[in-house]
Design a protein around this motif. Structure first.
Motif, PDB file in Angstrom:
ATOM      1  N   GLN A  71      11.402   3.180  10.054  1.00 41.57           N
ATOM      2  CA  GLN A  71      11.963   3.622   8.867  1.00 41.57           C
ATOM      3  C   GLN A  71      10.772   4.479   8.200  1.00 41.57           C
ATOM      4  O   GLN A  71      10.917   5.711   7.608  1.00 41.57           O
ATOM      5  N   LEU A  72       9.419   3.808   8.148  1.00 40.44           N
ATOM      6  CA  LEU A  72       8.586   4.457   7.428  1.00 40.44           C
ATOM      7  C   LEU A  72       7.959   5.562   8.223  1.00 40.44           C
ATOM      8  O   LEU A  72       7.558   6.723   7.653  1.00 40.44           O
ATOM      9  N   ARG A  73       7.912   5.630   9.495  1.00 46.51           N
ATOM     10  CA  ARG A  73       7.259   6.767  10.286  1.00 46.51           C
ATOM     11  C   ARG A  73       8.557   8.060   9.923  1.00 46.51           C
ATOM     12  O   ARG A  73       8.064   9.057   9.856  1.00 46.51           O
ATOM     13  N   ALA A  74       9.533   7.752   9.674  1.00 45.20           N
ATOM     14  CA  ALA A  74      10.646   8.828   9.553  1.00 45.20           C
ATOM     15  C   ALA A  74      10.295   9.609   8.139  1.00 45.20           C
ATOM     16  O   ALA A  74      10.466  10.541   7.873  1.00 45.20           O
ATOM     17  N   ILE A  75       9.870   8.536   7.160  1.00 43.64           N
ATOM     18  CA  ILE A  75       9.511   9.143   5.711  1.00 43.64           C
ATOM     19  C   ILE A  75       8.234   9.984   5.983  1.00 43.64           C
ATOM     20  O   ILE A  75       8.351  10.909   5.261  1.00 43.64           O
ATOM     21  N   THR A  76       7.417   9.336   6.578  1.00 47.72           N
ATOM     22  CA  THR A  76       5.965  10.153   6.396  1.00 47.72           C
ATOM     23  C   THR A  76       5.792  11.326   7.513  1.00 47.72           C
ATOM     24  O   THR A  76       4.708  11.880   7.625  1.00 47.72           O
ATOM     25  N   GLN A  77       6.725  11.342   8.599  1.00 49.03           N
ATOM     26  CA  GLN A  77       6.366  12.295   9.746  1.00 49.03           C
ATOM     27  C   GLN A  77       6.067  13.554   9.253  1.00 49.03           C
ATOM     28  O   GLN A  77       7.073  14.134   8.627  1.00 49.03           O
ATOM     29  N   GLY A  78       5.093  14.338   9.837  1.00 51.95           N
ATOM     30  CA  GLY A  78       4.903  15.928   9.404  1.00 51.95           C
ATOM     31  C   GLY A  78       4.360  15.928   8.237  1.00 51.95           C
ATOM     32  O   GLY A  78       3.947  17.148   7.715  1.00 51.95           O
ATOM     33  N   SER A  79       4.050  14.900   7.421  1.00 48.77           N
ATOM     34  CA  SER A  79       3.348  14.993   6.150  1.00 48.77           C
ATOM     35  C   SER A  79       1.759  15.004   6.465  1.00 48.77           C
ATOM     36  O   SER A  79       1.394  14.313   7.117  1.00 48.77           O
ATOM     37  N   SER A  80       1.178  15.789   5.660  1.00 51.08           N
ATOM     38  CA  SER A  80      -0.611  15.821   5.829  1.00 51.08           C
ATOM     39  C   SER A  80      -1.149  14.706   4.932  1.00 51.08           C
ATOM     40  O   SER A  80      -2.028  14.227   5.259  1.00 51.08           O
ATOM     41  N   ASN A  81      -0.294  14.285   3.999  1.00 53.64           N
ATOM     42  CA  ASN A  81      -0.600  13.253   3.064  1.00 53.64           C
ATOM     43  C   ASN A  81       0.189  11.984   3.506  1.00 53.64           C
ATOM     44  O   ASN A  81       1.282  12.221   2.837  1.00 53.64           O
ATOM     45  N   VAL A  82      -0.108  11.071   4.009  1.00 54.70           N
ATOM     46  CA  VAL A  82       0.629  10.000   4.266  1.00 54.70           C
ATOM     47  C   VAL A  82       0.733   8.970   3.096  1.00 54.70           C
ATOM     48  O   VAL A  82       0.036   7.988   2.613  1.00 54.70           O
ATOM     49  N   ALA A 120       0.877  -1.049   0.177  1.00 53.68           N
ATOM     50  CA  ALA A 120       0.163  -0.139   0.079  1.00 53.68           C
ATOM     51  C   ALA A 120       0.892   1.126   0.073  1.00 53.68           C
ATOM     52  O   ALA A 120       1.773   1.434   0.829  1.00 53.68           O
ATOM     53  N   ARG A 121       0.552   2.300  -1.008  1.00 58.21           N
ATOM     54  CA  ARG A 121       1.565   3.504  -0.865  1.00 58.21           C
ATOM     55  C   ARG A 121       0.804   4.706  -0.395  1.00 58.21           C
ATOM     56  O   ARG A 121       1.507   5.616  -0.366  1.00 58.21           O
ATOM     57  N   SER A 122      -0.398   4.519  -0.082  1.00 59.40           N
ATOM     58  CA  SER A 122      -1.108   5.678   0.413  1.00 59.40           C
ATOM     59  C   SER A 122      -2.247   5.012   1.457  1.00 59.40           C
ATOM     60  O   SER A 122      -2.872   4.330   1.604  1.00 59.40           O
ATOM     61  N   GLY A 123      -2.144   6.207   2.615  1.00 63.03           N
ATOM     62  CA  GLY A 123      -3.155   5.888   3.711  1.00 63.03           C
ATOM     63  C   GLY A 123      -2.845   4.789   4.633  1.00 63.03           C
ATOM     64  O   GLY A 123      -2.195   5.183   5.579  1.00 63.03           O
ATOM     65  N   ALA A 124      -2.966   3.499   4.345  1.00 67.18           N
ATOM     66  CA  ALA A 124      -2.807   2.593   5.012  1.00 67.18           C
ATOM     67  C   ALA A 124      -1.359   1.919   4.874  1.00 67.18           C
ATOM     68  O   ALA A 124      -1.163   0.719   4.511  1.00 67.18           O
ATOM     69  N   ILE A 154       3.845   7.004   0.494  1.00 67.98           N
ATOM     70  CA  ILE A 154       5.061   6.362   0.335  1.00 67.98           C
ATOM     71  C   ILE A 154       5.305   6.115  -1.250  1.00 67.98           C
ATOM     72  O   ILE A 154       4.437   5.889  -2.051  1.00 67.98           O
ATOM     73  N   ASN A 155       6.455   5.845  -1.782  1.00 65.93           N
ATOM     74  CA  ASN A 155       6.685   5.733  -3.289  1.00 65.93           C
ATOM     75  C   ASN A 155       7.496   4.493  -3.293  1.00 65.93           C
ATOM     76  O   ASN A 155       8.311   3.955  -2.272  1.00 65.93           O
ATOM     77  N   GLU A 190      -7.120 -14.627 -12.201  1.00 70.43           N
ATOM     78  CA  GLU A 190      -6.393 -13.468 -12.783  1.00 70.43           C
ATOM     79  C   GLU A 190      -6.765 -12.221 -11.940  1.00 70.43           C
ATOM     80  O   GLU A 190      -8.010 -11.943 -11.875  1.00 70.43           O
ATOM     81  N   ALA A 191      -5.842 -11.436 -11.928  1.00 66.36           N
ATOM     82  CA  ALA A 191      -5.862 -10.315 -10.985  1.00 66.36           C
ATOM     83  C   ALA A 191      -4.844  -9.012 -11.460  1.00 66.36           C
ATOM     84  O   ALA A 191      -3.946  -9.363 -12.062  1.00 66.36           O
ATOM     85  N   VAL A 192      -5.454  -7.818 -11.314  1.00 61.87           N
ATOM     86  CA  VAL A 192      -4.538  -6.879 -11.599  1.00 61.87           C
ATOM     87  C   VAL A 192      -4.670  -6.104 -10.000  1.00 61.87           C
ATOM     88  O   VAL A 192      -5.244  -6.470  -9.303  1.00 61.87           O
ATOM     89  N   PHE A 193      -3.530  -5.139  -9.998  1.00 61.19           N
ATOM     90  CA  PHE A 193      -3.462  -4.381  -8.607  1.00 61.19           C
ATOM     91  C   PHE A 193      -4.046  -2.940  -8.735  1.00 61.19           C
ATOM     92  O   PHE A 193      -3.672  -2.361  -9.880  1.00 61.19           O
ATOM     93  N   ALA A 194      -4.553  -2.446  -7.939  1.00 65.42           N
ATOM     94  CA  ALA A 194      -5.315  -1.015  -8.191  1.00 65.42           C
ATOM     95  C   ALA A 194      -4.245   0.126  -7.950  1.00 65.42           C
ATOM     96  O   ALA A 194      -2.924  -0.219  -7.459  1.00 65.42           O
ATOM     97  N   SER A 195      -4.577   1.300  -8.322  1.00 64.26           N
ATOM     98  CA  SER A 195      -3.574   2.601  -8.219  1.00 64.26           C
ATOM     99  C   SER A 195      -2.821   2.779  -6.974  1.00 64.26           C
ATOM    100  O   SER A 195      -1.736   3.280  -7.018  1.00 64.26           O
ATOM    101  N   TYR A 196      -3.548   2.416  -6.013  1.00 59.56           N
ATOM    102  CA  TYR A 196      -2.559   3.075  -4.526  1.00 59.56           C
ATOM    103  C   TYR A 196      -1.835   1.821  -4.144  1.00 59.56           C
ATOM    104  O   TYR A 196      -1.541   1.815  -2.913  1.00 59.56           O
ATOM    105  N   LEU A 197      -1.406   0.920  -4.863  1.00 57.90           N
ATOM    106  CA  LEU A 197      -0.550  -0.145  -4.478  1.00 57.90           C
ATOM    107  C   LEU A 197       0.684  -0.082  -5.627  1.00 57.90           C
ATOM    108  O   LEU A 197       0.645   0.333  -6.794  1.00 57.90           O
TER     109      LEU A 197
END
Length: 400
Positions: A324-335, A274-278, A337-338, A290-297
């Motif tokens: 490490q993830l908390r250090a990346i997202t800390q202080g950001s209003s939109n949580v 997950a790259r956004s929110g969760a 990662i890339n 058969e499956a694909v993955f949505a845009s926030y993955l």
């Protein structure tokens, strides 16, 4: 809304029977370390336990008390009954006050939960959505008499209580899993010599690598405005990721071109983040569907000759990566990662045989977690069916 109104029921505009009060936006300079807690989205969803505080004196309508009905309306949706002390609700949350004559709070709580599920199932789930206050106020509701509302709400609340109890069991298992991961991922199995490293104290025989060192390829997910269907490829969303598994129950499908399917298809062994929110949720694909993955993955493919997928996953769940993830997202209003953030994460690396032993021990606990999660899913399906029957008048309850 259907023209068919159950006998004895009446139609109301939601804004005429309930008031939706806006929360307050805050500047970073207004946060305090103590005072009145401020409820944010993550405090209601459970993804964040920490609170900010405020010492501002606000109009009484901008406070909520134990038992008040709240509704999250942006990016994350949902009705919640507040079970904490007096607090301030943040901007992306409404406090909902019922007139208690035409509609009761427990009934509207259940009705809003049902409406939210309907909206989410009809959306394609590819982007961040929100609803407006005006649209909520203009929404038409079919309401039974007050005694029937009370009986319906009591029935649904009883199911909610069982769901809550089952969730508490799942939470205990997750705590056990966290403790087991902390032990195995820092001390390993049978080691007596240790060393300091970039990620903390580790067995002397272990190495430290970045996820980039084992990455073969990565790709961001599929975006489409097309509606979901009952046929076509499955579309894996953030909500389908359950560390380390992917849950197909309730997963939507979509018809797409062969070109799009081939570009975004998932194969066994693919690792989805997950790259956004969760942030922190992931799943390892292990299905013939058969499956694909949505845009926030983001889909990663790792070198299995160096690191087992499940071992990488357990490291990702552990304090190693979460810090490490908390250090990346800390202080950001939109949580968010890339892929570069993910590739930069450091993890410990034992030998493959030891990875297999560690994975086997943690996976045994995962099996119990999965069993309880399936029980939870069954309860939620029962609740959904009851809501559809009772909140529409399709099935009537007897009122003494």
């Amino acid at each position: 809304m259907s023209n068919a109104i159950p006998k004895g029921w009446s139609e109301y505009r939601q804004g005429d029977v309930a008031e939706f009060s806006n929360g307050r936006a805050y500047k970073l300079t207004e946060w305090e370390k103590q005072g009145t807690p401020v409820i944010r989205l993550q405090n209601l969803t459970g993804s964040g336990k920490d609170y900010y505080y405020s010492n501002l004196e606000l109009p009484e309508r901008q406070y909520c008390d134990f038992g008040d009905l709240l509704y999250m309306w942006s990016a994350t949706f949902g009705a919640h009954i507040w079970k904490g002390p007096k607090a301030i609700y943040h901007y992306h949350i409404w406090k909902v006050t019922c007139d208690e004559v035409n509609i009761t709070k427990p009934y509207l709580y259940q009705l809003l939960k049902q409406k939210t599920e309907e909206w989410m199932s009809k959306s394609n789930g590819m982007g961040i959505l929100h609803v407006t206050k005006g649209s909520m106020e203009d929404m038409l509701l079919l309401l039974p008499p007050r005694p029937e509302q009370q009986k319906i709400a009591a029935t649904l609340t009883a199911v909610d209580d069982v769901i809550e109890s089952t969730q508490a069991q799942i939470n205990k298992l997750k705590d056990l899993k966290t403790g087991m991961m902390q032990e195995l991922l820092t001390k390993g199995i049978g080691h007596t010599e240790f060393k300091d490293s970039e990620v903390g104290r580790l067995p002397k025989a272990w190495n430290v690598i970045s996820l980039e060192d084992i990455t073969l390829e990565h790709k961001q997910g599929y975006y489409s405005k097309d509606a979901y269907t009952s046929i076509g490829a499955y579309v894996v969303r953030i909500t389908d990721l359950s560390n380390p598994y992917i849950t197909f129950e309730g997963m939507p499908r979509m018809v797409m071109s062969e070109v799009d399917f081939n570009a975004y298809k998932i194969i066994k062994g693919d690792f989805l983040f997950a790259r956004s929110g969760a942030i922190g949720r992931y799943g390892i694909f292990d299905s013939d569907n058969e499956a694909v993955f949505a845009s926030y993955l983001i889909r990663f493919r790792f070198n299995q000759d160096m690191a087992l997928n499940k071992f990488v996953g357990y490291c990702y769940e552990s304090d190693y990566c979460q810090f490490q993830l908390r250090a990346i997202t800390q202080g950001s209003s939109n949580v968010n990662i890339n892929a570069q953030n993910i590739k930069g994460l450091l993890i410990p690396l034992p030998s493959l045989p030891e990875q297999e032993k560690i994975v086997a021990q943690i996976s045994s606990l995962d099996a119990t977690l999965i069993a309880n999660t399936k029980k939870m899913n069954a309860l939620q399906s029962t609740k959904k069916a009851l809501m559809q029957d009772l909140l529409t008048g399709k099935v009537r309850v007897k009122v003494n």
